[in-house]
Design an enzyme around this catalytic site. Structure first.
Site, PDB file in Angstrom:
ATOM      1  CG  HIS A  37     -18.608 -28.301  -1.381  1.00 56.27           C
ATOM      2  ND1 HIS A  37     -18.264 -27.853  -2.646  1.00 56.27           N
ATOM      3  CD2 HIS A  37     -19.277 -27.275  -0.788  1.00 56.27           C
ATOM      4  CE1 HIS A  37     -18.699 -26.607  -2.801  1.00 56.27           C
ATOM      5  NE2 HIS A  37     -19.320 -26.241  -1.699  1.00 56.27           N
ATOM      6  CG  HIS A 119     -27.493 -27.263  -1.557  1.00 48.45           C
ATOM      7  ND1 HIS A 119     -27.527 -26.276  -0.588  1.00 48.45           N
ATOM      8  CD2 HIS A 119     -26.767 -26.754  -2.579  1.00 48.45           C
ATOM      9  CE1 HIS A 119     -26.849 -25.217  -1.021  1.00 48.45           C
ATOM     10  NE2 HIS A 119     -26.377 -25.492  -2.233  1.00 48.45           N
TER      11      HIS A 119
END
Length: 176
Positions: A37, A119
């Site tokens: 995620h 990220h």
């Protein structure tokens, strides 16, 4: 209430590509692909009343859907690497969504987050040398994805565990 955070889910086809990057780095605890995620805002452990307020306030977010892409690999920790991640290509819509969530959390009395760097964490590192990580990044650092659509963000809960996950979607918030 369990630990909470908001995030963008990674589509299965992108997760498959990310999972192909596993291996070749000793001391790495690889994240399972279903737990990939992009965190928007870490919230942490909150009481039930605060959790309800967070869910209500997130439901008022009105932002358009957008596309994002992953653009290269990097590491956190400098000379003592702690994690390897896939970086998210610069994206104004993503940063605006994150900033709105940051403002919401601060209005609810939660402390400010430090600098946001979007990220996808691939592995948490323990005892990996900076040389090993540099070699890993040199071999795989050019990883890129085509843009993928972000139709919603979610409120995840997590329990303390080794390597991240499992994460449970507590609420989903569609983007316009």
């Amino acid at each position: 209430m369990p630990r909470l955070f908001t995030a963008i889910e990674i589509p299965p086809e992108v997760g498959l590509g990310l999972s192909m990057l596993r291996g070749g780095l000793s001391g790495a605890r690889w994240i399972d692909s279903e737990n990939y995620h992009v965190t928007l805002r870490f919230i942490g452990d909150v009481d039930d009343a605060t959790g309800r307020d967070i869910m209500l306030m997130l439901g008022q977010v009105r932002r358009p859907a957008f596309d994002i892409a992953l653009d290269g690999l990097d590491q956190f920790g400098g000379h003592k690497p702690r994690a390897v991640f896939a970086a998210v290509k610069a994206n104004a819509a993503l940063m605006e969504l994150q900033a709105e969530q940051e403002r919401i959390m601060q209005r609810l009395g939660l402390g400010a987050e430090r600098n946001y760097k979007p990220h996808v964490t691939l592995a948490r590192l323990r005892d990996a040398s900076s040389r090993q990580v540099a070699d890993y990044l040199a071999a795989r650092g050019s990883f890129r994805t085509p843009p993928f659509h972000v139709p919603r963000f979610v409120l995840f809960s997590s329990r303390d565990s080794v390597g991240g996950g499992p994460y449970l979607v507590e609420a989903a918030y569609p983007l316009l």
